[in-house]
Design a protein around this motif. Structure first.
Motif, PDB file in Angstrom:
ATOM      1  N   UNK A 175      20.294  31.322  79.808  1.00 56.88           N
ATOM      2  CA  UNK A 175      19.030  31.720  80.464  1.00 56.88           C
ATOM      3  C   UNK A 175      18.438  33.012  79.931  1.00 56.88           C
ATOM      4  N   UNK A 176      19.273  33.869  79.377  1.00 57.18           N
ATOM      5  CA  UNK A 176      18.801  35.166  78.902  1.00 57.18           C
ATOM      6  C   UNK A 176      18.521  35.184  77.407  1.00 57.18           C
ATOM      7  N   UNK A 177      19.265  34.419  76.624  1.00 53.83           N
ATOM      8  CA  UNK A 177      19.205  34.563  75.175  1.00 53.83           C
ATOM      9  C   UNK A 177      18.841  33.283  74.420  1.00 53.83           C
ATOM     10  N   UNK A 178      18.473  32.224  75.118  1.00 52.24           N
ATOM     11  CA  UNK A 178      18.085  30.998  74.423  1.00 52.24           C
ATOM     12  C   UNK A 178      16.927  31.265  73.468  1.00 52.24           C
ATOM     13  N   UNK A 179      17.114  30.868  72.203  1.00 49.06           N
ATOM     14  CA  UNK A 179      16.072  31.051  71.207  1.00 49.06           C
ATOM     15  C   UNK A 179      15.869  32.477  70.745  1.00 49.06           C
ATOM     16  N   UNK A 180      16.840  33.366  70.980  1.00 48.49           N
ATOM     17  CA  UNK A 180      16.636  34.781  70.660  1.00 48.49           C
ATOM     18  C   UNK A 180      17.684  35.359  69.701  1.00 48.49           C
ATOM     19  N   UNK A 181      18.697  34.581  69.316  1.00 49.18           N
ATOM     20  CA  UNK A 181      19.761  35.093  68.454  1.00 49.18           C
ATOM     21  C   UNK A 181      19.370  34.893  66.991  1.00 49.18           C
ATOM     22  N   UNK A 182      19.374  35.970  66.217  1.00 52.83           N
ATOM     23  CA  UNK A 182      18.936  35.907  64.820  1.00 52.83           C
ATOM     24  C   UNK A 182      20.033  35.383  63.898  1.00 52.83           C
ATOM     25  N   UNK A 183      21.273  35.781  64.156  1.00 59.26           N
ATOM     26  CA  UNK A 183      22.376  35.384  63.274  1.00 59.26           C
ATOM     27  C   UNK A 183      23.606  35.065  64.099  1.00 59.26           C
ATOM     28  N   UNK A 184      24.182  33.899  63.861  1.00 60.65           N
ATOM     29  CA  UNK A 184      25.457  33.513  64.468  1.00 60.65           C
ATOM     30  C   UNK A 184      26.484  33.401  63.354  1.00 60.65           C
ATOM     31  N   UNK A 185      27.592  34.100  63.509  1.00 61.55           N
ATOM     32  CA  UNK A 185      28.735  33.906  62.616  1.00 61.55           C
ATOM     33  C   UNK A 185      29.933  33.541  63.477  1.00 61.55           C
TER      34      UNK A 185
END
Length: 510
Positions: free
Chosen positions: A52-62
């Motif tokens: 609910x807070x970060x959907x569609x907002x993370x630039x990089x996932x490792x």
């Protein structure tokens, strides 16, 4: 496109949409107040809590998930049967995909045991067209003579949410000293060192103005080779010569070449797909670093930690300052440590006690200015902070369909906003108007948000409350209002262009 099948795949797919919603609860804060988070708990539940807070907002996932090598590691179970490993990965990848920003990318470390299967699984979850490349990383420089083949490399799979956008926003690598040494200044140009590149191009798409004879300073005449044309039109070429940007050799009669100055060069080099140990480190190098950090704090060290220089390259390519980095298999905390030193925001998730025994102490060292890993190359001097979080043991929505009685307005508002719009809430939820998305305004009447602190006060949509909402938070288009119950007829709702949804039923059933 082919799909991967395995035992219990249907259950794995279904579980990605049935993960219970738990709230994050802050246990402690280290260093300066910060948005950075280290979460202890099941990463599937934690990813759902972040949605609910970060959907569609993370630039990089490792992520560096267990490799399913049939080996026993102290800090996690890496002996999962093949189908169990795929079932473990599938719902987590779905949630990670939904957390990724439109210009974001996901990088996954893996070895030969599951690389091919993970590639097909990623094609299914992220889309084959979103595959960017696979990177071979030289994670060992020593030879293993006890095996049929000495295994010296692992893989990093790279996918982007939108490859076109990613190709425009990703960063080049910094120029290496070897590349910088190619720049010379034989004519003492005041603009500094330069290297020359060909002044002609393929003739297939040329215009007539790119075919002409060029006279060098010595008087020698040059024409493009067969099938080639000049890179510039004649007018542009003349201006370049006048500006001393065309090199004819020391005697002034050589084949013309274009001068490219170091101080005008792009940030660096296009990343390649072979990452050597001399550039990004090895597992052994990383283990020695971690041992030095935990000396006197922890005896138990991860067997195959990733070097900070490897993660630094990923974070550099994929992000800029203040972008959000996520690692849901945080391990000993390398990704968080690198993101912290590089000025990125970060979220790290770890299940076991080593979230406390490894990740927190390591990041405390980073805050204090620890000088191992990439610290010197990024000129890290310390500072910053992070919060430590756990998951509330009870889900928000109970088995009987009710909302847990201690749930406050803000987390439920963030949940409903994400449920309706599919995006994370980028603003604080502190008013009955949650926001407007695609022309629709969303409201929530819950937990005394209208100022009445009685548990039932203000949660019922009546004519006076509707009139108040329209006056205080006006919206000309369609409106969706959530509340415990309603005392307005359908005709009046239609006149006001309102759709009413009841808590908890219209929340839980969706």
């Amino acid at each position: 496109m082919p799909f991967l099948d395995w035992v219990n795949k249907n259950q794995a797919r279904a579980s990605s949409t049935q993960v219970p919603y738990h709230l994050l609860q802050k246990e402690a804060e280290y260093g300066a107040p910060s948005e950075n988070m280290v979460i202890q708990g099941d990463n599937l539940l934690a990813l759902r809590a972040l949605m609910p807070l970060y959907s569609g907002r993370v630039k990089c996932i490792y992520i560096d998930p267990p490799y399913n090598t049939q080996s026993a590691f102290e800090h996690y179970d890496d002996r999962l049967e093949h189908s169990q490993w795929l079932s473990m990965m599938y719902p987590r990848l779905v949630l990670l995909r939904d957390l990724l920003a439109e210009d974001g990318s996901i990088w996954i470390s893996i070895d030969d045991k599951e690389m091919a299967y993970l590639k097909v699984l990623m094609d299914e979850v992220f889309g084959r067209k979103n595959f960017i490349t696979s990177i071979a990383w030289q994670q060992r420089t020593t030879r293993e003579n006890r095996k049929v083949f000495s295994s010296n490399h692992e893989y990093i799979l790279l996918y982007a949410k939108n490859p076109t956008i990613f190709s425009m926003v990703r960063n080049d690598l910094h120029l290496t000293n070897d590349v910088k040494e190619r720049y010379k200044n034989p004519d003492n140009d005041p603009r500094g060192p330069w290297q020359s590149v060909s002044a002609n191009a393929q003739a297939g798409h040329a215009t007539p103005s790119q075919f002409y004879s060029l006279v060098s300073p010595s008087g020698k005449i040059h024409t493009p080779p067969d099938g080639r044309c000049w890179l510039y039109t004649e007018d542009v070429m003349k201006r370049a010569i006048q500006d001393n940007r065309i090199w004819f050799g020391k005697n002034g009669s050589g084949v013309p070449r274009v001068k490219k100055f170091l101080n005008e060069a792009k940030m660096g080099l296009t990343p390649d797909t072979l990452w050597l140990a001399q550039d990004v480190g090895t597992n052994d190098f990383a283990k020695k670093h971690v041992i030095s950090i935990f000396n006197g704090i922890n005896r138990d060290i991860f067997d195959t930690p990733k070097p900070e220089s490897l993660i630094e390259r990923i974070v550099h390519i994929a992000t800029n300052k203040n972008d959000l980095v996520l690692d849901s298999f945080l391990g000993s905390g390398t990704t968080a440590a690198v993101a912290h030193k590089m000025g990125r925001r970060y979220i790290g998730i770890e299940m076991g006690e080593h979230a406390k025994t490894h990740c927190i102490p390591r990041l405390q060292k980073v805050i204090e200015g620890e000088q191992g890993g990439i610290s010197q190359s990024v000129e890290w001097q310390g500072g910053g902070g992070f919060g430590f979080y756990t998951l509330h043991p009870e889900p928000v929505f109970q088995a009987n369909g009710q909302i847990r009685p201690d749930i406050k307005f803000e987390p439920l508002a963030a949940y409903i906003w994400h449920m309706e719009t599919g995006v994370g809430s980028s603003q604080s939820m502190d008013s009955p108007l949650l926001g407007v998305h695609n022309g629709i305004a969303y409201y929530l009447l819950y937990n005394g948000i209208l100022g009445d602190r009685r548990s039932q006060g203000g949660n019922v949509l009546t004519r006076p409350i509707l009139a108040w909402l329209q006056a205080e938070y006006p919206h000309d288009g369609p409106k969706v209002i959530y509340g415990e119950s309603i005392r307005i007829g359908e005709e009046r709702l239609a006149q006001a262009n309102v759709t009413f949804k009841q808590i908890p039923y219209d929340v839980v059933l969706r």
